[in-house]
Scaffold this motif. Structure first.
Motif, PDB file in Angstrom:
ATOM      1  N   ARG A 291       0.811  -1.218   0.000  1.00  0.00           N
ATOM      2  CA  ARG A 291       0.000   0.000   0.000  1.00  0.00           C
ATOM      3  C   ARG A 291       0.845   1.269   0.000  1.00  0.00           C
ATOM      4  O   ARG A 291       0.486   2.267  -0.592  1.00  0.00           O
ATOM      5  N   LYS A 292       1.988   1.225   0.676  1.00  0.00           N
ATOM      6  CA  LYS A 292       2.849   2.396   0.775  1.00  0.00           C
ATOM      7  C   LYS A 292       3.309   2.883  -0.611  1.00  0.00           C
ATOM      8  O   LYS A 292       3.465   4.071  -0.844  1.00  0.00           O
ATOM      9  N   LEU A 293       3.528   1.964  -1.548  1.00  0.00           N
ATOM     10  CA  LEU A 293       3.963   2.352  -2.894  1.00  0.00           C
ATOM     11  C   LEU A 293       2.871   3.075  -3.676  1.00  0.00           C
ATOM     12  O   LEU A 293       3.157   3.742  -4.657  1.00  0.00           O
TER      13      LEU A 293
ATOM     14  N   SER B 239       3.037  10.242  -0.977  1.00  0.00           N
ATOM     15  CA  SER B 239       3.953  10.761   0.041  1.00  0.00           C
ATOM     16  C   SER B 239       5.203   9.891   0.193  1.00  0.00           C
ATOM     17  O   SER B 239       6.196  10.337   0.740  1.00  0.00           O
ATOM     18  N   SER B 240       5.166   8.673  -0.316  1.00  0.00           N
ATOM     19  CA  SER B 240       6.354   7.815  -0.267  1.00  0.00           C
ATOM     20  C   SER B 240       7.263   8.039  -1.481  1.00  0.00           C
ATOM     21  O   SER B 240       8.261   7.352  -1.633  1.00  0.00           O
ATOM     22  N   HIS B 241       6.909   8.991  -2.344  1.00  0.00           N
ATOM     23  CA  HIS B 241       7.683   9.318  -3.546  1.00  0.00           C
ATOM     24  C   HIS B 241       7.996  10.818  -3.591  1.00  0.00           C
ATOM     25  O   HIS B 241       7.596  11.508  -4.532  1.00  0.00           O
TER      26      HIS B 241
ATOM     27  N   VAL C  92       1.987   8.558  -8.778  1.00  0.00           N
ATOM     28  CA  VAL C  92       2.895   7.432  -8.563  1.00  0.00           C
ATOM     29  C   VAL C  92       3.271   6.753  -9.881  1.00  0.00           C
ATOM     30  O   VAL C  92       4.268   6.057  -9.958  1.00  0.00           O
ATOM     31  N   GLU C  93       2.504   6.983 -10.928  1.00  0.00           N
ATOM     32  CA  GLU C  93       2.800   6.435 -12.249  1.00  0.00           C
ATOM     33  C   GLU C  93       3.715   7.331 -13.079  1.00  0.00           C
ATOM     34  O   GLU C  93       4.244   6.909 -14.084  1.00  0.00           O
TER      35      GLU C  93
ATOM     36  N   ASN D 207      -3.443  12.714  -3.446  1.00  0.00           N
ATOM     37  CA  ASN D 207      -2.468  11.682  -3.767  1.00  0.00           C
ATOM     38  C   ASN D 207      -1.712  11.995  -5.059  1.00  0.00           C
ATOM     39  O   ASN D 207      -1.242  11.091  -5.747  1.00  0.00           O
ATOM     40  N   VAL D 208      -1.615  13.272  -5.392  1.00  0.00           N
ATOM     41  CA  VAL D 208      -0.761  13.712  -6.503  1.00  0.00           C
ATOM     42  C   VAL D 208       0.075  14.888  -6.016  1.00  0.00           C
ATOM     43  O   VAL D 208      -0.317  15.594  -5.095  1.00  0.00           O
TER      44      VAL D 208
END
Length: 87
Positions: A11-13, A17-19, A40-41, A78-79
């Motif tokens: 889920r973290k990936l 916020s993990s990137h 994330v993509e 989430n962006v």
């Protein structure tokens, strides 16, 4: 790029916020149609702005800019958006 079957992806990936990226930030303000955001993509263009999600931000329809493929959806929270030059 994430695999097509995300049921085995931690889920973290899937959380932006993990990137972290220099010059980009999570911003609760809704981007406009045509704006480039970082998901994330990868870099994606906002195609449509839809309803609100559970965290109060808008759902965005995004299209990756550097390759062909279907559009996908992400919450504004989430962006990453480009930081203002004056901040």
């Amino acid at each position: 790029m994430l695999p097509k079957n995300t049921s085995r992806v931690p889920r973290k990936l899937l959380d932006i916020s993990s990137h972290p990226q220099e010059g980009w930030e999570v911003n609760e303000a809704t981007p406009t149609v045509g704006t480039t955001v970082l998901s994330v993509e990868g870099l994606a263009e906002v195609v449509r702005i839809l309803g609100k999600v559970s965290d109060g931000t808008r759902l965005l329809e995004l299209k990756i800019t550097d390759r062909d493929g279907p559009s996908f959806f992400a919450a504004t929270s989430n962006v990453l958006q480009k930081q203002d030059s004056d901040s």
